[in-house]
Design a protein around this motif. Structure first.
Motif, short mmCIF file in Angstrom:
data_model
loop_
_atom_site.label_atom_id
_atom_site.label_comp_id
_atom_site.label_asym_id
_atom_site.label_seq_id
_atom_site.Cartn_x
_atom_site.Cartn_y
_atom_site.Cartn_z
N ASN A 105 -12.55 -51.00 -27.58
CA ASN A 105 -13.20 -49.85 -26.97
C ASN A 105 -13.79 -50.27 -25.62
OD1 ASN A 105 -15.08 -47.81 -26.22
ND2 ASN A 105 -15.27 -47.17 -28.35
N HIS A 135 -7.63 -44.29 -29.47
CA HIS A 135 -8.95 -44.72 -29.93
C HIS A 135 -8.80 -45.37 -31.30
CE1 HIS A 135 -13.35 -44.51 -30.19
NE2 HIS A 135 -13.19 -44.12 -31.44
N PHE A 175 -8.03 -44.72 -25.24
CA PHE A 175 -8.62 -43.40 -25.44
C PHE A 175 -7.59 -42.32 -25.74
CE2 PHE A 175 -11.20 -46.07 -22.76
CZ PHE A 175 -12.38 -46.11 -23.50
N SER A 219 -12.69 -49.37 -33.57
CA SER A 219 -13.05 -48.12 -34.23
C SER A 219 -11.96 -47.74 -35.23
CB SER A 219 -13.23 -47.01 -33.18
OG SER A 219 -14.11 -47.43 -32.16
N GLY A 271 -12.51 -40.26 -27.36
CA GLY A 271 -11.09 -40.59 -27.32
C GLY A 271 -10.32 -39.95 -28.46
N GLU A 294 -17.65 -43.01 -29.33
CA GLU A 294 -16.61 -42.42 -30.18
C GLU A 294 -15.65 -41.54 -29.38
OE1 GLU A 294 -16.04 -43.31 -33.32
OE2 GLU A 294 -17.65 -44.74 -32.93
#
Length: 346
Positions: free
Chosen positions: A219, A215, A192, A26, A240, A238
């Motif tokens: 993940n 994050h 996270f 991410s 975190g 999404e």
């Protein structure tokens, strides 16, 4: 006990396979950090010194191969190759969770190999947050480690079909370990992020090292979602604290709180930005594992060697001759990270 160890071993194999098959990555928000270019650096590139002291030992650069794996059939080979990379570059390496080997000595070899290869280099043990003091000491003694990582991962565990569901008393367990082992304890998130509140609570019980595990990297909600046949956790993908935000939240808690910045750290830009805005060390795991497994040992070595060289290039462009001086680099925050910073710590 043997059956539980076999379940853990199978899970470790699953995790590696899922990480390699899919890119569970991410945004770490380091693109929202701007470092100011210096057109008159007044330094010689050959004089740039990236040596650093970490856990009482001198290393060549403040970057570490972070905890990944151990305790299944191919883990000896993987950890052996990772340790060889760490040795060639003179950087630290953390092993994956040793809980399986604490319970069953048949799995010790995939962890011991790291110390055997690194000799007197920096090696870091790893356990979950539910072990007791004796088990923590066993993990340290097993590989004669320089520090102990305790990983905290409620977001992963709660999405894991066979994961833990009771997280009461974790802080007390950490405090007891901190006060009863001789090695430094590094409390590590697994993807996270560590909030300012959590970092303060850890510091107040004696923790002097935290690994943000923000994050932006692998993940583990996505990883566990791929393993879970009963529930779909896509709405939490999404979840975190972005790595850059976690670092900015925690960098001023205390002068003796050491921060390892990990979570989507992939480039020299990420590394230098992290070291400039408050990190003491940068941890990388997923990208190294992918290089190793897809292209071999030499490719994993070259990947980190390139990051270190390009980091020195960026240091030149910032006019900084050593790691300590990076803390004086002017920086600005923009974009969504700036929005998230509003009212922080108020």
């Amino acid at each position: 006990m043997k059956e539980k160890a076999e379940i853990r071993s199978s899970r470790k194999r699953d995790h590696v396979e899922h990480v390699l098959k899919n890119k569970f990555e991410s945004n770490n928000y380091f693109n929202d950090i701007y470092l100011e270019h210096n057109s008159l650096p007044e330094i010689d590139f050959n004089d740039i010194n990236t040596e650093y002291n970490f856990l009482g030992k001198n290393i060549s650069f403040p970057i570490m191969i972070n905890a990944m794996t151990g305790g299944f059939d191919r883990a000896v080979e993987i950890n052996s190759n990772l340790a060889k990379v760490a040795k060639r570059l003179n950087i630290p390496m953390a092993v994956g969770s040793q809980t399986i080997a604490i319970k069953d000595k048949d799995y010790e070899s995939s962890f011991k190999i790291v110390r055997e290869i690194l000799n007197d280099g920096v090696v870091i043990s790893n356990v979950n947050a539910f072990v007791d003091v004796d088990e923590a000491k066993k993990a340290v003694d097993m590989i004669h480690s320089d520090a102990l990582q305790i990983h905290i991962n409620p977001a992963q565990e709660i999405c894991m079909p066979e994961g833990d569901r009771n997280f009461k008393g974790v802080l007390k367990k950490i405090e007891k370990i901190v006060k009863n082992i001789e090695k430094p304890v590094i409390v590590k998130e697994v993807g996270f992020g560590i909030s300012n509140d959590v970092a303060k609570r850890l510091y107040n019980v004696g923790v002097k090292y935290i690994d943000l595990g923000g994050h932006g990297g692998t993940n583990f909600i996505k990883v566990e979602n791929a393993r879970n046949e009963d529930f779909d956790f896509d709405e939490l993908f999404e979840w975190g604290i972005p790595t850059a935000l976690s670092l900015l939240e925690n960098k001023n808690i205390a002068s003796d709180l050491n921060i390892v910045c990990s979570g989507g750290m992939r480039t020299a830009n990420d590394v230098i930005k992290a070291l400039s805005i408050g990190a003491n060390m940068v941890g990388i795991s997923g990208p190294i594992l992918r290089e190793l497994e897809e292209r071999g040992h030499e490719s994993a070595y070259k990947y980190l060697e390139n990051i270190i060289y390009k980091s020195k290039v960026i240091m030149l462009l910032l006019g900084k001759e050593n790691i300590r001086d990076l803390k004086t680099v002017p920086y600005r925050i923009k974009g969504q990270l700036k929005e998230l910073m509003v009212n922080i710590n108020e």
